[in-house]
Design a protein around this motif. Structure first.
Motif, PDB file in Angstrom:
ATOM      1  N   THR A 517      41.751 -24.256  30.341  1.00 44.65           N
ATOM      2  CA  THR A 517      41.941 -25.622  29.842  1.00 44.65           C
ATOM      3  C   THR A 517      41.480 -25.618  28.388  1.00 44.65           C
ATOM      4  O   THR A 517      40.292 -25.464  28.109  1.00 44.65           O
ATOM      5  CB  THR A 517      41.120 -26.636  30.660  1.00 44.65           C
ATOM      6  OG1 THR A 517      41.542 -26.591  32.024  1.00 44.65           O
ATOM      7  CG2 THR A 517      41.307 -28.038  30.115  1.00 44.65           C
ATOM      8  N   ALA A 534      37.765 -32.718  29.797  1.00 40.61           N
ATOM      9  CA  ALA A 534      38.413 -31.427  30.004  1.00 40.61           C
ATOM     10  C   ALA A 534      37.608 -30.568  30.982  1.00 40.61           C
ATOM     11  O   ALA A 534      38.176 -29.847  31.803  1.00 40.61           O
ATOM     12  CB  ALA A 534      38.561 -30.693  28.669  1.00 40.61           C
ATOM     13  N   GLU A 537      38.352 -31.858  34.405  1.00 40.77           N
ATOM     14  CA  GLU A 537      39.683 -31.420  34.823  1.00 40.77           C
ATOM     15  C   GLU A 537      39.675 -29.948  35.217  1.00 40.77           C
ATOM     16  O   GLU A 537      40.283 -29.553  36.224  1.00 40.77           O
ATOM     17  CB  GLU A 537      40.686 -31.648  33.692  1.00 40.77           C
ATOM     18  CG  GLU A 537      42.105 -31.212  34.051  1.00 40.77           C
ATOM     19  CD  GLU A 537      43.066 -31.380  32.883  1.00 40.77           C
ATOM     20  OE1 GLU A 537      44.237 -31.007  33.034  1.00 40.77           O
ATOM     21  OE2 GLU A 537      42.628 -31.864  31.810  1.00 40.77           O
ATOM     22  N   ALA A 538      38.971 -29.130  34.425  1.00 40.71           N
ATOM     23  CA  ALA A 538      38.908 -27.705  34.734  1.00 40.71           C
ATOM     24  C   ALA A 538      38.235 -27.456  36.075  1.00 40.71           C
ATOM     25  O   ALA A 538      38.692 -26.634  36.882  1.00 40.71           O
ATOM     26  CB  ALA A 538      38.159 -26.963  33.618  1.00 40.71           C
TER      27      ALA A 538
END
Length: 542
Positions: A517, A534, A537-538
């Motif tokens: 990411t 981020a 999300e990762a």
């Protein structure tokens, strides 16, 4: 060696600085002031919660009942309402430090006279730590968990002591004495106990234990006995107080939860390979972990700026939310309300009762919420110090500090490494950086694959069982990108998420690797929301 600071001082302390009305910590200061007054029975007690800017987690002055708690232990002032009893479970470390300082306000009512040799004063104040926690626990045994949580979070009991008897004795007084004070459990100190026994020997350790056990029975105002015990402590270690040079004076009212644990143990239990030596003349510091014999990475240390500290606090809150798991909801049958009545089961139950049969039908159906423990989180941080990162050196150094601070405060196991011609461990597991290390990015090559291997060795990033995140600060321009991609893919396939922070600006575009990411970053302090989301999300996609 860092000295143990006094909680009692002959000087009048500077009055506690009130939290500014516009401060986000005003509510915490007000709520904890009221709580401290209740715990200590001192209507004049005041608690100030503010960021310590690298200072100790807690300070107190028993004579005036002034307490200061480092807001960095809480990170996000909106995480919970400090006026509600349940807030303690959201900030257990900070609350444990608060209780430790309250214990000093309650029980530290003796003061070494000026004629006492400084080394004896140091030893007596060291013994005071387990004494006041023992007295506090005897009165409020249910608070043991908070004191234990603070001690085990601020220090790493698995660190190994140095080979000097004085420093090993310090470690024993701060760790093993807390077992006898019924704050820590024997399992908490199993490894350091073996190491300390090896350094001190069983007879000496037994003699030191007799001293701290006696200290835990001393009254709150018995100055004479505490000084006598400090003298015995020194003589057991072969130190003649009358011949010992004066130690640096310290009139601060800093708690040893803050300094003796966070500072002293950092000095007496650290691994020399993990902490670079301090050079003379203000020259850059270096550290080597034997990855190669090339030029090591160098840096200069500085205090964190306000924007960096605020960014670390915001990222901490984001990582904590990422770890948090909502309670699990399950539907269960029941014989009694509350819940939803199931008509068919109710009719069956009535028929069973009418027939004289044993009732087995459960006519009610309700939803039960059960807490789900937050998963363990491991975060590895890799910083590229090669020449292609030269223009990004300052932001990458800032990013390293922000990421390490936030991950540690969020309860993650973390380590920070820099890689150039060799791999350097900047922050080993179990430590939280206090200073920003402004690194030079001038290496002729980058050992990214070796850095990943070292991070995996330290943090077990390729071992399933925990939530794992590897954060890389780099432009990705490597000598062998195929080998780097293979390493990334290998980690990704084990379930380790990889967040790549790439520099932006008037330079060649960063290389994008598969299974990562990637976020373009110019200033980490202003891009912390991007970094946080981020990272979430990762972790979600891993």
């Amino acid at each position: 060696m860092t000295s143990v600071s006094a909680h009692v001082s002959a000087t009048t302390p500077t009055p506690a600085t009130a939290t500014a009305p516009s401060s986000p910590w005003t509510l915490w200061s007000t709520a904890w002031t009221a709580h401290a007054a209740l715990l200590t029975g001192r209507p004049d007690a005041t608690v100030t919660v503010t960021p310590a800017a690298g200072g100790p987690p807690g300070r107190s002055h028993p004579a005036t009942a002034q307490i200061h708690i480092d807001a960095d232990l809480i990170a996000d002032p909106t995480i919970t309402d400090p006026r509600r009893p349940g807030h303690r479970s959201k900030v257990p470390i900070a609350y444990g430090v608060l209780l430790h300082e309250c214990a000093h306000v309650l029980h530290t009512h003796w003061n070494p006279p000026p004629s006492v040799p400084p080394v004896v004063r140091e030893a007596a104040l060291l013994l005071e730590e387990s004494r006041i926690e023992r007295r506090y626990r005897d009165a409020r045994p249910r608070d043991r968990r908070w004191l234990r949580r603070a001690a085990t979070a601020i220090i790493d009991p698995t660190d190994a002591p140095t080979d000097t008897p004085w420093s090993a004795a310090h470690a024993a007084a701060l760790l093993l004495a807390r077992v006898d004070a019924k704050i820590l459990y024997p399992a908490d100190v199993r490894q350091p106990r073996r190491a300390l026994t090896k350094v001190l020997g069983r007879p000496l350790l037994k003699g030191l234990r007799s001293v701290w056990l006696e200290a835990q029975t001393v009254g709150d105002t018995d100055t004479t006995r505490m000084i006598d015990l400090g003298d015995r402590w020194c003589r057991l270690l072969g130190i003649d107080p009358t011949l010992t040079p004066d130690l640096p004076a310290d009139d601060a009212t800093t708690s040893t939860i803050a300094v003796a644990i966070a500072g002293t143990l950092d000095a007496i239990l650290n691994n020399p390979a993990d902490t670079p030596p301090r050079p003379a003349g203000g020259r850059p510091r270096t550290a080597s972990h034997g990855i190669s014999t090339h030029t090591p990475i160098t840096w200069r240390e500085r205090d964190a700026r306000d924007d960096e500290r605020h960014a670390a606090a915001r990222l901490t809150a984001l990582l904590r939310r990422a770890r948090h798991r909502e309670p699990a909801r399950t539907r269960e049958p029941s014989n009694t309300p509350p819940g939803r009545l199931r008509t068919h089961a109710a009719v069956t139950l009535a028929a069973q009762r009418a027939a004289g049969a044993l009732p087995t039908a459960q006519p009610w159906h309700r939803t039960v919420r059960r807490p789900v423990p937050d998963p363990e989180l491991t975060v590895g941080i890799l910083i590229d110090a090669s020449g292609s990162m030269y223009d990004f050196a300052e932001p990458m150094s800032s990013a390293a500090w922000i990421l390490a601070q936030a991950a540690t405060r969020a309860g993650a196991t973390t380590a920070t490494l820099a890689y150039g011609e060799q791999v350097t461990v900047l922050v080993p597991p179990g430590h939280r950086p206090t200073k920003v290390r402004d690194m030079r990015a001038d290496a002729d090559m980058e050992r990214f694959v070796d850095a990943c291997a070292e991070a995996d060795r330290l943090l077990h990033l390729s071992t399933p069982g925990t939530a794992r995140l590897l954060i890389v600060v780099s432009d990705g321009h490597y000598i062998n990108p195929d080998e780097s991609q293979a390493t990334i893919t290998r980690l990704h396939n084990t379930g380790c998420a990889i967040l790549w922070l790439a520099p932006t600006g008037p330079r060649q575009p960063p290389k994008i690797y598969d299974n990562t990411t990637t976020v373009a970053v110019d200033d980490p302090a202003t891009c912390v929301n991007l970094i946080g989301h981020a990272a979430i999300e990762a972790l979600t996609r891993a």
